[in-house]
Design an enzyme around this catalytic site. Sequence first.
Site, PDB file in Angstrom:
ATOM      1  N   GLY B  90       1.125  -6.694 -59.014  1.00 58.46           N
ATOM      2  CA  GLY B  90       1.770  -5.791 -59.961  1.00 58.46           C
ATOM      3  C   GLY B  90       1.120  -4.429 -59.834  1.00 58.46           C
ATOM      4  O   GLY B  90       0.857  -3.981 -58.718  1.00 58.46           O
ATOM      5  N   SER B 122      -2.133  -9.188 -53.706  1.00 59.45           N
ATOM      6  CA  SER B 122      -1.818  -7.773 -53.887  1.00 59.45           C
ATOM      7  C   SER B 122      -2.811  -7.127 -54.875  1.00 59.45           C
ATOM      8  O   SER B 122      -3.995  -7.030 -54.560  1.00 59.45           O
ATOM      9  CB  SER B 122      -0.356  -7.641 -54.318  1.00 59.45           C
ATOM     10  N   ALA B 123      -2.382  -6.697 -56.060  1.00 61.65           N
ATOM     11  CA  ALA B 123      -3.317  -6.103 -57.028  1.00 61.65           C
ATOM     12  C   ALA B 123      -4.467  -7.061 -57.333  1.00 61.65           C
ATOM     13  O   ALA B 123      -5.614  -6.628 -57.515  1.00 61.65           O
ATOM     14  CB  ALA B 123      -2.583  -5.737 -58.313  1.00 61.65           C
ATOM     15  N   HIS B 159      -0.368  -5.114 -48.420  1.00 62.55           N
ATOM     16  CA  HIS B 159       0.958  -4.665 -47.962  1.00 62.55           C
ATOM     17  C   HIS B 159       0.805  -3.570 -46.904  1.00 62.55           C
ATOM     18  O   HIS B 159       1.565  -2.606 -46.888  1.00 62.55           O
ATOM     19  CB  HIS B 159       1.794  -4.106 -49.129  1.00 62.55           C
ATOM     20  N   GLU B 194       1.362  -8.047 -44.697  1.00 60.93           N
ATOM     21  CA  GLU B 194       2.023  -9.117 -45.448  1.00 60.93           C
ATOM     22  C   GLU B 194       2.069 -10.389 -44.602  1.00 60.93           C
ATOM     23  O   GLU B 194       2.554 -10.358 -43.463  1.00 60.93           O
ATOM     24  CB  GLU B 194       3.433  -8.686 -45.848  1.00 60.93           C
TER      25      GLU B 194
END
Lengths: 235, 235
Positions: B90, B122-123, B159, B194
């Site tokens: 997020g 991710s985050a 990413h 990714e």
Amino acid sequence: MKHFILASTSTLFGETYLAYLQPAMNVLYEGVDEIIFIPFARPGGISHDDYTSKAAEAFAQIGVRVRGLHTFDDPATAISNAKGFFTGGGNTFLLVKTLHEQGLMYVLRDAVNNGAPYMGCSAGSNIGGVTMSNTNDMPIVYPSSFDTMGLISFNLNPHYLDPIPGSQHMGETRETRIKEYLTQNTTPVLGLREGSWIYAKGDSLTLEGALSARIFEAGKEPYELPPGSSLANLQ
Amino acid sequence: MKHFILASTSTLFGETYLAYLQPAMNVLYEGVDEIIFIPFARPGGISHDDYTSKAAEAFAQIGVRVRGLHTFDDPATAISNAKGFFTGGGNTFLLVKTLHEQGLMYVLRDAVNNGAPYMGCSAGSNIGGVTMSNTNDMPIVYPSSFDTMGLISFNLNPHYLDPIPGSQHMGETRETRIKEYLTQNTTPVLGLREGSWIYAKGDSLTLEGALSARIFEAGKEPYELPPGSSLANLQ
């Protein structure tokens, strides 16, 4: 009388630095023979001196001399006495950190509000908004605040990009990121496409260039505003 | 014994949430029947409850129950007692702000260093680095610090995207942004594509998945590391 340009980008693909903005700069800086350049965003890590030389070369074409803000012993007084300003693009976090560290953010705001012509490109436009919260840049340094000059009553997303059809990349689109901002904040955001700029003269505030802008407001679907639109009521 | 996964993305194009990570999760969470989910990054502004339900659905497939960190009266004690963790992706700024505000960043770090298995996407992977300074996210809120857990001695860019050949967009490429970071900092950065993840077990730290990673170190040209490489000496 407030008089400024906030542009999405300094350079269009295949063109030279500031070329597409030259007609607008001729109007903005009319009667001005020297400006202060704010090089703190340092794109690609370029030195303050080299970045100032690059700006000086472009401004020579409209007959305006350029001095880098980093060369003044007393930059706050220099800003207050300046005939005009240009802030170049680069990393917004570095730009905002440096301006706050040196206590210059609101000195610059006051000078622009008092009528000194100002132009910003990319990061230099982000600082015209209420906060820098809609920059695309990487947080490479930690500024003491995200607050910026608030020359306008909304925020900007420069280099605005539409979602790429068919992309298989799972990172967030620009639109998703700005919508996430609006879950936490109420300040509107204007997505400014490359080739577009905002032009303020006194109470007039308009979208310039050939492209529409995308407007994001809390609780509304994003919408497009055509070039020439007034932005005076966006807040 | 430290045991964690830091993944570039939660979801691969055309796949379901966490599907490609399921074999690795089976190993990471072996013997664990319940974990705490950290929903603070709120992708797209999703609620903590809804985000926790989404994680719970994916974890049900490996027989692990999920409870959201936001549901505990004393989240610090809950973290210290937890059998494992997952932090979803997020907005990294929102995640880091919330963890610091609630005084949980270093409680979580200590729990992971003490051996509770951790997975981030991710985050949730960004906070495994030394700082969050190489996130791609928009600074929609202002955290009290960019410092993160430092489970590894470098930073991550999840990413990770290679420059797009022939692009006419004038915004900075990912590589340019990371190089700008290295003009101001000395912490190395790993560009994690990714489908890739980092896997730590005790003193072993390796790059997993089918793709190479791009490594950025101050004063060196960026270079590629193939899958399976040890990352134990990157610092």
